[in-house]
Design an enzyme around this catalytic site. Structure first.
Site, PDB file in Angstrom:
ATOM      1  N   PRO A   2      49.629  80.056  10.932  1.00 21.06           N
ATOM      2  CA  PRO A   2      50.689  79.375  10.186  1.00 21.06           C
ATOM      3  C   PRO A   2      51.384  78.338  11.069  1.00 21.06           C
ATOM      4  CG  PRO A   2      50.875  81.757   9.967  1.00 21.06           C
ATOM      5  CD  PRO A   2      49.861  81.500  11.024  1.00 21.06           C
ATOM      6  N   GLU A   3      51.615  77.173  10.506  1.00 23.72           N
ATOM      7  CA  GLU A   3      52.316  76.126  11.228  1.00 23.72           C
ATOM      8  C   GLU A   3      53.648  75.860  10.530  1.00 23.72           C
ATOM      9  OE1 GLU A   3      49.693  72.852  12.141  1.00 23.72           O
ATOM     10  OE2 GLU A   3      47.975  74.173  12.305  1.00 23.72           O
ATOM     11  N   LYS A  54      58.426  77.968  14.811  1.00 22.34           N
ATOM     12  CA  LYS A  54      57.726  78.953  13.990  1.00 22.34           C
ATOM     13  C   LYS A  54      58.399  80.335  14.018  1.00 22.34           C
ATOM     14  CE  LYS A  54      53.474  76.632  15.271  1.00 22.34           C
ATOM     15  NZ  LYS A  54      52.135  76.831  15.842  1.00 22.34           N
ATOM     16  N   HIS A  89      46.207  96.715   6.977  1.00 21.89           N
ATOM     17  CA  HIS A  89      46.878  95.926   7.999  1.00 21.89           C
ATOM     18  C   HIS A  89      48.388  95.777   7.795  1.00 21.89           C
ATOM     19  CE1 HIS A  89      42.948  95.175   9.578  1.00 21.89           C
ATOM     20  NE2 HIS A  89      42.542  94.629   8.447  1.00 21.89           N
ATOM     21  N   ARG A 258      41.013  73.502  22.223  1.00 26.37           N
ATOM     22  CA  ARG A 258      41.115  73.577  20.767  1.00 26.37           C
ATOM     23  C   ARG A 258      40.123  72.629  20.102  1.00 26.37           C
ATOM     24  NH1 ARG A 258      46.164  75.592  19.234  1.00 26.37           N
ATOM     25  NH2 ARG A 258      45.139  75.963  17.247  1.00 26.37           N
TER      26      ARG A 258
END
Ligand SMILES: [Zn+2]
Length: 268
Positions: A2-3, A54, A89, A258
């Site tokens: 998530p950004e 974040k 989870h 990356r």
């Protein structure tokens, strides 16, 4: 992962869903996912949800609050459905007095909820350690930042200590929009290029917000809904597909560890 647009989407939803709710108890299913003493939050009313980069903060009617981070695969879901109650989870369940539940679900277990003694203080501590978001940086500040470093521009815009909220997806797409090769040394950017890049960063993040974020991996929002930014990736994960401007094939290189996607013809 998530950004900024994804975390901002969740923040807004949590503000609607849990502000005003009183925490009854915190059920910990995996120790690693809940830091601090969960009893400190029992009986506290959530009064505000804020975001710094974040990081998410749950502020309460007392000083005690919660800091949360989704890291790679975290989800914060507010639902009464059975799916998350029994999900393998699901790591932490926050039970509210009215019967509402917040499920913290995380496959990789890098994310966490942390009970903090003073959530406002913790928030300002985080604020001091991370850079401004692209909306808050002026063109001059951004240019100054680029001129200070010789490392690849893509690494610089991913460095949360310098600029916050930009992750790999939006970094790739913004560099394509600004027609800048991700490997370019940051200090080689001209003033006009830095300006274009800052505008491009804002544009892709705004698009991310408008589409509810990118769900190319495990991301869903607080209502368990997927975003749709993945349907309009500009270059991210489009290796071999045609560039949206020149039809040349999108290439992939690794920059700073990356995966980086770019158009060898458009981006210089
Ligand atoms: Zn192109």
């Amino acid at each position: 992962m998530p950004e900024l647009p994804e975390v901002e989407t969740i923040k807004k939803q949590l503000a609607d869903l849990v502000v005003g709710e009183v925490v009854e108890r915190v059920e910990v299913r995996r120790e690693k996912s809940l830091r601090g003493d969960s009893r400190l939050i029992e009986g506290r009313k959530i009064i505000e949800i804020t975001r710094v980069g974040k990081y998410l903060f749950f502020h309460t009617d007392k000083r005690t609050g919660i800091e949360g981070h989704l890291k790679m695969t975290g989800r914060m879901i507010v639902a009464n459905g059975k799916e998350y109650e029994t999900a393998k989870h699901t790591r932490v369940v926050m039970h509210f007095r009215g019967g509402k539940k917040l499920y913290f679900w995380d496959v990789r277990v890098f994310g966490y909820l942390e009970i903090v003694y003073d959530s406002r203080q913790q928030e300002s501590k985080r604020t001091q350690k991370i850079g401004k978001e692209p909306w808050d940086l002026t063109h001059a500040e951004f240019l100054t930042l680029t001129q200070r470093y010789a490392r690849p521009i893509k690494n610089l815009i991913l460095d949360q200590a310098l600029i916050s909220g930009v992750g790999n997806i939006y970094a790739n797409d913004a560099l394509w929009k600004a027609r800048i090769d991700p490997r370019r040394p940051a200090n080689s950017l001209k003033m006009s290029e830095a300006k274009l890049l800052l505008l491009a960063l804002r544009e892709v993040l705004e698009r991310g917000l408008a589409t509810g974020g990118a769900s190319d991996n495990s991301y869903v929002d607080a209502l368990n809904k997927r975003g749709s930014y993945q349907d309009e990736f500009l270059v991210y994960r489009r290796t071999g597909e045609p560039c949206l401007v020149c039809q040349n094939k999108i290439a992939r290189v690794v920059v700073g560890g990356r995966g980086s996607f770019y158009c060898p013809r458009c981006q210089k």
